[in-house]
Design a protein around this motif. Sequence first.
Motif, PDB file in Angstrom:
ATOM      1  N   TYR A  55      -9.830 -30.059 -18.340  1.00  0.00           N
ATOM      2  CA  TYR A  55      -9.614 -31.296 -17.589  1.00  0.00           C
ATOM      3  C   TYR A  55      -8.806 -32.293 -18.420  1.00  0.00           C
ATOM      4  O   TYR A  55      -7.836 -32.864 -17.949  1.00  0.00           O
ATOM      5  CB  TYR A  55     -10.969 -31.890 -17.193  1.00  0.00           C
ATOM      6  CG  TYR A  55     -10.868 -33.077 -16.265  1.00  0.00           C
ATOM      7  CD1 TYR A  55     -10.811 -32.890 -14.889  1.00  0.00           C
ATOM      8  CD2 TYR A  55     -10.840 -34.386 -16.744  1.00  0.00           C
ATOM      9  CE1 TYR A  55     -10.726 -33.958 -14.024  1.00  0.00           C
ATOM     10  CE2 TYR A  55     -10.749 -35.464 -15.889  1.00  0.00           C
ATOM     11  CZ  TYR A  55     -10.698 -35.239 -14.534  1.00  0.00           C
ATOM     12  OH  TYR A  55     -10.600 -36.310 -13.680  1.00  0.00           O
ATOM     13  N   ARG A  56      -9.222 -32.489 -19.679  1.00  0.00           N
ATOM     14  CA  ARG A  56      -8.517 -33.434 -20.558  1.00  0.00           C
ATOM     15  C   ARG A  56      -7.079 -33.020 -20.814  1.00  0.00           C
ATOM     16  O   ARG A  56      -6.175 -33.852 -20.784  1.00  0.00           O
ATOM     17  CB  ARG A  56      -9.265 -33.573 -21.882  1.00  0.00           C
ATOM     18  CG  ARG A  56     -10.344 -34.604 -21.833  1.00  0.00           C
ATOM     19  CD  ARG A  56     -10.841 -34.902 -23.245  1.00  0.00           C
ATOM     20  NE  ARG A  56     -12.279 -34.808 -23.208  1.00  0.00           N
ATOM     21  CZ  ARG A  56     -13.017 -34.042 -23.971  1.00  0.00           C
ATOM     22  NH1 ARG A  56     -12.481 -33.297 -24.899  1.00  0.00           N
ATOM     23  NH2 ARG A  56     -14.311 -34.023 -23.844  1.00  0.00           N
TER      24      ARG A  56
ATOM     25  N   ARG B   4      -4.951 -33.577 -17.771  1.00  0.00           N
ATOM     26  CA  ARG B   4      -4.781 -35.020 -17.564  1.00  0.00           C
ATOM     27  C   ARG B   4      -3.764 -35.601 -18.551  1.00  0.00           C
ATOM     28  O   ARG B   4      -2.942 -36.433 -18.185  1.00  0.00           O
ATOM     29  CB  ARG B   4      -6.122 -35.715 -17.718  1.00  0.00           C
ATOM     30  CG  ARG B   4      -6.092 -37.107 -17.193  1.00  0.00           C
ATOM     31  CD  ARG B   4      -7.456 -37.574 -16.863  1.00  0.00           C
ATOM     32  NE  ARG B   4      -7.316 -38.816 -16.135  1.00  0.00           N
ATOM     33  CZ  ARG B   4      -8.295 -39.581 -15.832  1.00  0.00           C
ATOM     34  NH1 ARG B   4      -9.498 -39.236 -16.163  1.00  0.00           N
ATOM     35  NH2 ARG B   4      -8.092 -40.685 -15.177  1.00  0.00           N
TER      36      ARG B   4
ATOM     37  N   LEU C 237      -1.887 -35.355 -11.740  1.00  0.00           N
ATOM     38  CA  LEU C 237      -2.528 -36.436 -10.994  1.00  0.00           C
ATOM     39  C   LEU C 237      -4.002 -36.150 -10.732  1.00  0.00           C
ATOM     40  O   LEU C 237      -4.411 -34.989 -10.606  1.00  0.00           O
ATOM     41  CB  LEU C 237      -1.805 -36.652  -9.668  1.00  0.00           C
ATOM     42  CG  LEU C 237      -0.333 -37.051  -9.777  1.00  0.00           C
ATOM     43  CD1 LEU C 237       0.287 -37.099  -8.395  1.00  0.00           C
ATOM     44  CD2 LEU C 237      -0.190 -38.382 -10.485  1.00  0.00           C
ATOM     45  N   ASP C 238      -4.787 -37.231 -10.632  1.00  0.00           N
ATOM     46  CA  ASP C 238      -6.226 -37.092 -10.392  1.00  0.00           C
ATOM     47  C   ASP C 238      -6.531 -36.358  -9.093  1.00  0.00           C
ATOM     48  O   ASP C 238      -7.492 -35.604  -9.011  1.00  0.00           O
ATOM     49  CB  ASP C 238      -6.899 -38.466 -10.377  1.00  0.00           C
ATOM     50  CG  ASP C 238      -7.058 -39.050 -11.767  1.00  0.00           C
ATOM     51  OD1 ASP C 238      -7.017 -38.268 -12.740  1.00  0.00           O
ATOM     52  OD2 ASP C 238      -7.229 -40.275 -11.879  1.00  0.00           O
TER      53      ASP C 238
ATOM     54  N   LEU D 120      -6.286 -32.747  -9.921  1.00  0.00           N
ATOM     55  CA  LEU D 120      -7.344 -32.314 -10.833  1.00  0.00           C
ATOM     56  C   LEU D 120      -8.701 -32.233 -10.159  1.00  0.00           C
ATOM     57  O   LEU D 120      -9.483 -31.325 -10.413  1.00  0.00           O
ATOM     58  CB  LEU D 120      -7.452 -33.271 -12.021  1.00  0.00           C
ATOM     59  CG  LEU D 120      -6.404 -33.128 -13.113  1.00  0.00           C
ATOM     60  CD1 LEU D 120      -6.583 -34.226 -14.143  1.00  0.00           C
ATOM     61  CD2 LEU D 120      -6.503 -31.779 -13.765  1.00  0.00           C
ATOM     62  N   ASN D 121      -8.999 -33.205  -9.323  1.00  0.00           N
ATOM     63  CA  ASN D 121     -10.330 -33.297  -8.709  1.00  0.00           C
ATOM     64  C   ASN D 121     -10.369 -32.573  -7.364  1.00  0.00           C
ATOM     65  O   ASN D 121     -10.811 -33.124  -6.357  1.00  0.00           O
ATOM     66  CB  ASN D 121     -10.725 -34.763  -8.538  1.00  0.00           C
ATOM     67  CG  ASN D 121     -10.860 -35.465  -9.862  1.00  0.00           C
ATOM     68  OD1 ASN D 121     -11.193 -34.857 -10.862  1.00  0.00           O
ATOM     69  ND2 ASN D 121     -10.575 -36.748  -9.873  1.00  0.00           N
TER      70      ASN D 121
ATOM     71  N   ARG E 261     -15.186 -37.473 -16.649  1.00  0.00           N
ATOM     72  CA  ARG E 261     -14.473 -38.437 -15.808  1.00  0.00           C
ATOM     73  C   ARG E 261     -14.892 -39.825 -16.230  1.00  0.00           C
ATOM     74  O   ARG E 261     -16.043 -40.194 -16.087  1.00  0.00           O
ATOM     75  CB  ARG E 261     -14.839 -38.237 -14.345  1.00  0.00           C
ATOM     76  CG  ARG E 261     -14.252 -37.019 -13.758  1.00  0.00           C
ATOM     77  CD  ARG E 261     -14.508 -37.057 -12.292  1.00  0.00           C
ATOM     78  NE  ARG E 261     -15.348 -35.918 -11.986  1.00  0.00           N
ATOM     79  CZ  ARG E 261     -15.943 -35.743 -10.840  1.00  0.00           C
ATOM     80  NH1 ARG E 261     -15.839 -36.616  -9.904  1.00  0.00           N
ATOM     81  NH2 ARG E 261     -16.652 -34.677 -10.628  1.00  0.00           N
TER      82      ARG E 261
ATOM     83  N   THR F 134     -15.793 -42.546 -13.061  1.00  0.00           N
ATOM     84  CA  THR F 134     -16.836 -42.284 -12.089  1.00  0.00           C
ATOM     85  C   THR F 134     -18.204 -42.320 -12.758  1.00  0.00           C
ATOM     86  O   THR F 134     -18.386 -41.784 -13.832  1.00  0.00           O
ATOM     87  CB  THR F 134     -16.631 -40.898 -11.443  1.00  0.00           C
ATOM     88  OG1 THR F 134     -15.319 -40.829 -10.905  1.00  0.00           O
ATOM     89  CG2 THR F 134     -17.633 -40.651 -10.350  1.00  0.00           C
TER      90      THR F 134
END
Length: 104
Positions: free
Chosen positions: A32-33, A36, A41-42, A45-46, A81, A84
Motif C-alpha cells: 500500500y505504501r 501510494r 490514486l486513493d 488503491l482502496n 491508512r 481513516t
Amino acid sequence: MKALCVWLTDRLNLQLHMYQLKTLIKIVKKTYRDFRLQGVLDGTLNNKSYETVYNRLTMEETTVAVKAGDGLQGITMRDTRSATTNLLIGKVMDGAIRYYIFRF
C-alpha cells in the motif's frame, strides 16, 4: 491484492496463524505504501479487494489481541491508512463472535 483476497476468501472459515497474520500485515502495508509513494490514486488503491483484505486482517488482528495479548509484538494494520479512523466492535451472537468495523 486480488490473489491475496481470493486466498483469504477460500480460507474464510479458518483462523490465520499468528506468523501468517504478521507476514500478511507487513506485505499489505508495504504494498500500500509503495504504490501510494508512486502516485497511485486513493480511489485505485482502496478497491474492493483491498477493502476485503484490510477488513479480514483487522478482524484477525483483533482476535489475536484478545486471545494472546501482545502476540503480534507491535505489528498492526492501524497506520495503513492515515486519513481513516476505524472502530472495531466484537459481539457474541449465536455462540460465535461477530465483528463490525465502523469507519469515520
